[in-house]
Design a protein around this motif. Structure first.
Motif, short mmCIF file in Angstrom:
data_model
loop_
_atom_site.label_atom_id
_atom_site.label_comp_id
_atom_site.label_asym_id
_atom_site.label_seq_id
_atom_site.Cartn_x
_atom_site.Cartn_y
_atom_site.Cartn_z
N THR A 150 0.84 -1.27 -0.04
CA THR A 150 -0.10 0.10 -0.10
C THR A 150 0.92 1.29 0.17
O THR A 150 0.15 2.53 -0.13
CB THR A 150 -0.94 -0.01 1.14
OG1 THR A 150 -0.16 0.14 2.39
CG2 THR A 150 -1.85 -1.12 1.21
N MET A 189 4.99 5.46 -3.13
CA MET A 189 3.99 4.53 -3.62
C MET A 189 4.57 3.18 -3.49
O MET A 189 5.51 2.54 -3.16
CB MET A 189 3.69 4.88 -5.02
CG MET A 189 4.51 4.65 -5.94
SD MET A 189 4.20 4.93 -7.95
CE MET A 189 5.64 4.21 -8.69
N HIS A 210 1.23 6.82 2.49
CA HIS A 210 0.47 7.92 2.21
C HIS A 210 1.30 9.23 2.13
O HIS A 210 1.87 9.59 3.10
CB HIS A 210 -0.67 7.99 2.85
CG HIS A 210 -1.70 9.18 2.24
ND1 HIS A 210 -2.13 8.92 0.90
CD2 HIS A 210 -2.10 10.28 2.84
CE1 HIS A 210 -2.91 10.41 0.82
NE2 HIS A 210 -2.97 10.96 1.97
N GLY A 211 1.59 9.90 0.96
CA GLY A 211 2.28 11.18 0.73
C GLY A 211 3.37 10.91 0.88
O GLY A 211 4.13 12.05 0.47
N ARG A 212 4.09 9.97 0.78
CA ARG A 212 5.66 9.46 0.78
C ARG A 212 6.12 8.92 -0.16
O ARG A 212 6.78 9.31 -0.94
CB ARG A 212 6.11 9.11 2.17
CG ARG A 212 7.67 9.10 2.36
CD ARG A 212 8.12 9.21 3.85
NE ARG A 212 7.66 7.82 4.42
CZ ARG A 212 8.18 6.82 4.39
NH1 ARG A 212 9.52 6.75 4.26
NH2 ARG A 212 7.84 5.66 5.16
#
Length: 341
Positions: free
Chosen positions: A258, A265, A261-263
């Motif tokens: 997953t 992919m 998030h924001g860092r």
């Protein structure tokens, strides 16, 4: 997120290019020269002379054997760069000449380091089942000085550059097609633990202390032979164990599946949901990364992060690697190594 994986054909992360970049930043160069790269990923050992003599020359050495094989080699033959110890020739296709014996003076036998099985060892790369086009591109990147090692003292990568510069495009193609035809198999046992054997670099990989001493694992992956003597004989039935910090597999699964998030992919976006690679528009062949050596993969992520790897198609991988902490790299490579290839 594209990961590792070597002749010594050292290959695994899908490299995506930024053509104008050609060198590490000064701070990264200084780190390499000072030996600041983590020993667990870059197990630099004293350089040993290459053995390149005539492997058929008469010798008084005893002939070594492994269980279940009728083949026999002396230890000098086994370490000869123009010999690929082939204990079980019936388990793989016939090796082309460049794979089995190389071409003098500088094209060493590909299977000497990567083994006839293509499984490799922690100090080089697992090639079995990698896309042929991907491996050919990696050879071109080595040849064009677009792929190096963050720690210039690591012998296998340096030898790979020499081989790539000496090999012809046809030899690279033939070798790549051979290794691409091989089916990878489970080769590494992953164990979560708080303590690990005390190790030392030897032969560009970690070797467990014979006295059996142990120490806290810390933020490391410690990959050692299940049986060091058998590994030194290049026995393809004797694999490796990777000790990883507790919680690494769960943390790694989250990052791989997953992302953060924001860092970063998820690795699965490029490498496929089963992490067995895929072809992507504009990126070519993205390599499979499941079940590969965590030492190999960690080293390649750090090489992307440092800028030592900046070959064709490496741009996306370098962007992702730059955002990874060492703890992220430990978790990601631990989880990937635990999977079936």
């Amino acid at each position: 997120m594209v990961l590792v994986l070597v002749f010594v054909f050292v290959f695994v992360f899908a490299p995506m290019t930024m053509g104008s970049e050609t060198a590490q930043a000064p701070a990264q160069e200084a780190a390499a020269q000072s030996g600041a790269w983590p020993v667990w990923a870059y197990p630099v050992s004293a350089a040993s002379p290459l053995v390149v003599g005539d492997p058929t020359a008469a010798s008084d050495e005893p002939v070594e054997h492994v269980a279940g094989s009728t083949a026999g080699y002396t230890k000098t033959q086994i370490v000869n760069m123009f010999v690929a110890a082939d204990w079980f020739p019936g388990t793989h296709p016939a090796m082309p000449e460049v794979v089995a014996a190389g071409r003098r003076p500088a094209v060493y036998a590909c299977a000497h380091c990567h083994q006839p099985s293509g499984l490799g060892r922690p100090e080089n790369q697992s090639l079995a089942g990698l896309p042929a086009a991907y491996m050919e591109q990696q050879m071109a990147d080595f040849r064009n000085d677009l792929r190096r090692c963050s720690d210039a003292r690591m012998g296998p990568e340096g030898r790979m550059v020499l081989v790539a510069k000496a090999a012809t495009a046809e030899e690279a193609r033939i070798a790549a097609e051979y290794f691409a035809s091989l089916k990878p198999r489970k080769w590494i046992r992953v164990v979560e633990t708080d303590t690990v054997p005390v190790t030392r670099p030897e032969g560009w990989m970690l070797v467990a202390d014979r006295a059996g001493a142990s120490e806290p694992i810390g933020e490391r992956v410690i990959e050692v032979s299940e049986d060091f003597e058998q590994s030194e004989l290049r026995n393809p039935t004797s694999g490796f164990v990777a000790y990883v910090p507790r919680g690494s597999l769960q943390a790694g699964e989250t990052l791989v599946r997953t992302g953060a998030h924001g860092r970063i992919m998820a690795c699965a976006v490029c490498h496929g949901q089963n992490l067995n690679g895929q072809s992507m528009k504009g990126m070519g062949s993205v390599p499979p990364i499941a079940g590969r050596s965590p030492s190999q993969m960690a080293r390649q992520l750090m090489d992307f992060r440092s800028g030592a790897r900046h070959g064709v198609n490496s741009a996306q991988m370098r962007i992702m690697a730059a955002k990874l902490s060492n703890a992220d790299i430990v978790a990601i490579t631990s989880y990937l190594a635990s999977l079936n290839p």
